[in-house]
Design a protein around this motif. Structure first.
Motif, PDB file in Angstrom:
ATOM      1  N   ASN A  70      73.806 112.529  20.826  1.00 45.34           N
ATOM      2  CA  ASN A  70      72.399 112.868  20.635  1.00 45.34           C
ATOM      3  C   ASN A  70      71.705 111.944  19.656  1.00 45.34           C
ATOM      4  O   ASN A  70      70.566 112.191  19.296  1.00 45.34           O
ATOM      5  CB  ASN A  70      72.272 114.324  20.166  1.00 45.34           C
ATOM      6  CG  ASN A  70      73.066 114.578  18.882  1.00 45.34           C
ATOM      7  OD1 ASN A  70      73.717 113.672  18.355  1.00 45.34           O
ATOM      8  ND2 ASN A  70      73.021 115.803  18.405  1.00 45.34           N
ATOM      9  N   ASP A  71      72.395 110.897  19.203  1.00 45.66           N
ATOM     10  CA  ASP A  71      71.772 109.957  18.279  1.00 45.66           C
ATOM     11  C   ASP A  71      71.336 108.681  18.981  1.00 45.66           C
ATOM     12  O   ASP A  71      71.001 107.702  18.333  1.00 45.66           O
ATOM     13  CB  ASP A  71      72.726 109.624  17.127  1.00 45.66           C
ATOM     14  CG  ASP A  71      74.026 108.996  17.619  1.00 45.66           C
ATOM     15  OD1 ASP A  71      74.339 109.168  18.808  1.00 45.66           O
ATOM     16  OD2 ASP A  71      74.723 108.348  16.826  1.00 45.66           O
ATOM     17  N   CYS A  87      77.038 114.727  23.863  1.00 45.94           N
ATOM     18  CA  CYS A  87      77.204 114.765  22.409  1.00 45.94           C
ATOM     19  C   CYS A  87      76.546 113.576  21.734  1.00 45.94           C
ATOM     20  O   CYS A  87      76.351 113.577  20.524  1.00 45.94           O
ATOM     21  CB  CYS A  87      78.693 114.791  22.054  1.00 45.94           C
ATOM     22  SG  CYS A  87      79.506 116.343  22.498  1.00 45.94           S
ATOM     23  N   HIS A 136      79.851 115.300  13.555  1.00 44.53           N
ATOM     24  CA  HIS A 136      79.606 114.954  14.961  1.00 44.53           C
ATOM     25  C   HIS A 136      78.119 114.817  15.265  1.00 44.53           C
ATOM     26  O   HIS A 136      77.745 114.232  16.282  1.00 44.53           O
ATOM     27  CB  HIS A 136      80.217 116.018  15.878  1.00 44.53           C
ATOM     28  CG  HIS A 136      81.710 116.014  15.900  1.00 44.53           C
ATOM     29  ND1 HIS A 136      82.451 114.997  16.467  1.00 44.53           N
ATOM     30  CD2 HIS A 136      82.605 116.901  15.391  1.00 44.53           C
ATOM     31  CE1 HIS A 136      83.737 115.260  16.340  1.00 44.53           C
ATOM     32  NE2 HIS A 136      83.867 116.404  15.689  1.00 44.53           N
ATOM     33  N   ASP A 137      77.270 115.368  14.402  1.00 45.17           N
ATOM     34  CA  ASP A 137      75.824 115.346  14.606  1.00 45.17           C
ATOM     35  C   ASP A 137      75.179 114.685  13.388  1.00 45.17           C
ATOM     36  O   ASP A 137      75.421 115.108  12.255  1.00 45.17           O
ATOM     37  CB  ASP A 137      75.302 116.771  14.779  1.00 45.17           C
ATOM     38  CG  ASP A 137      73.829 116.819  15.168  1.00 45.17           C
ATOM     39  OD1 ASP A 137      73.109 115.834  14.907  1.00 45.17           O
ATOM     40  OD2 ASP A 137      73.395 117.849  15.728  1.00 45.17           O
TER      41      ASP A 137
END
Length: 277
Positions: free
Chosen positions: A35-36, A33, A172-173
């Motif tokens: 992804n940043d 999760c 979350h993204d």
């Protein structure tokens, strides 16, 4: 060992296996999760590639600090190995080695060398800190950043035109969070404010973060910092987040910065400023 004790241990082992598997799955999911997380490069000292001129300042300071630290570590390791090999106690010899506790030149050396090292570190850190916090006030793009629990609000002013605020919600993204659009090869001045708790504005590719402290009045230099974005080869979308623990949804306080070419930015300002009127 009694049968009862063996049975108890087997039972505990059976319970631990599913727990360990669940923990491993949780860690893998959490990693997926994230992804940043930017890409790191050994040539950059494990820092992401910067997208501003100020990032170059941080990169040089970081690399210099690592070079000095590695050189110091190498000297210390060599001295330790040399002492361990050549100054071991010899069999049949009980006399003490030469004592240096009253050796004035060596004691001066032990004092002066660390003092010089710390002074050099301090000089470069103070010099670069001044460059990073300097605000000339002539940036054509001005961004008002408002942090709140738990998202961001961005308002951009350019050529006398002000866009409508871009606000977000905890996500979350980072792609789903509020997006700040900036032009390449341009000075940008940020004005940071918050009305609740301390937040921290952080874009990893800036190689720089700035705390947002409540109660600082408008116009105070402590609210502002300035960057100069690099050229068109840095066009892209970059993750941003709050770097100060600010509450229950701190980890979801995500946003993105989109670097675009000047023509696209002009079009964006015309569209957003027009809709704000």
């Amino acid at each position: 060992m009694s049968p009862t004790r063996r049975t108890t241990r087997r039972s505990l082992a059976r319970r631990r296996v599913p727990r360990a598997a669940a923990l491993a799955l949780l860690l893998a999911t959490a990693t997926a999760c994230a992804n940043d997380v930017p890409k790191f490069d050994w040539s950059n000292g494990l820092l992401p590639e910067g997208v501003t001129e100020q990032a170059k300042v941080v990169q040089h300071l970081w690399n210099g600090a690592w070079i000095a630290a590695l050189a110091t570590g190498a000297v210390v390791i060599v001295l330790i190995v040399w002492a361990a090999i050549f100054h071991r106690k010899r069999k049949g010899k009980a006399e003490l080695p030469p004592q240096v506790r009253y050796n004035l030149p060596i004691e001066i050396l032990y004092t002066v060398v660390p003092l010089v090292m710390v002074s050099v570190f301090f000089f470069f850190t103070a010099r670069d800190s001044k460059a990073l916090t300097e605000v000339a006030g002539d940036a054509p793009v001005k961004v008002k950043v408002e942090a709140y629990q738990w998202s961001w609000r961005f308002t951009t002013t350019y050529n006398g035109k002000t866009t409508q605020p871009v606000s977000g919600m905890p996500v979350h993204d980072y792609h789903q969070g509020p997006q700040l659009v900036l032009p390449t090869n341009t000075k940008v001045e940020f004005d940071l404010s918050t009305d609740d708790v301390i937040h921290s504005f952080w874009v990893p590719e800036f190689l720089f973060k700035r705390d947002i402290i409540p109660g600082i009045p408008e116009g105070n230099p402590g609210r502002k910092f300035e960057i100069k974005t690099l050229g068109d080869d840095r066009v892209g979308v970059y993750a941003g987040r709050c770097a100060e623990l600010c509450g229950v949804d701190h980890s979801r306080m995500l946003f993105s910065v989109k670097l675009v070419k000047q023509a696209e930015f002009d079009q964006y300002i015309a569209t957003q400023a027009g809709s704000a009127q």
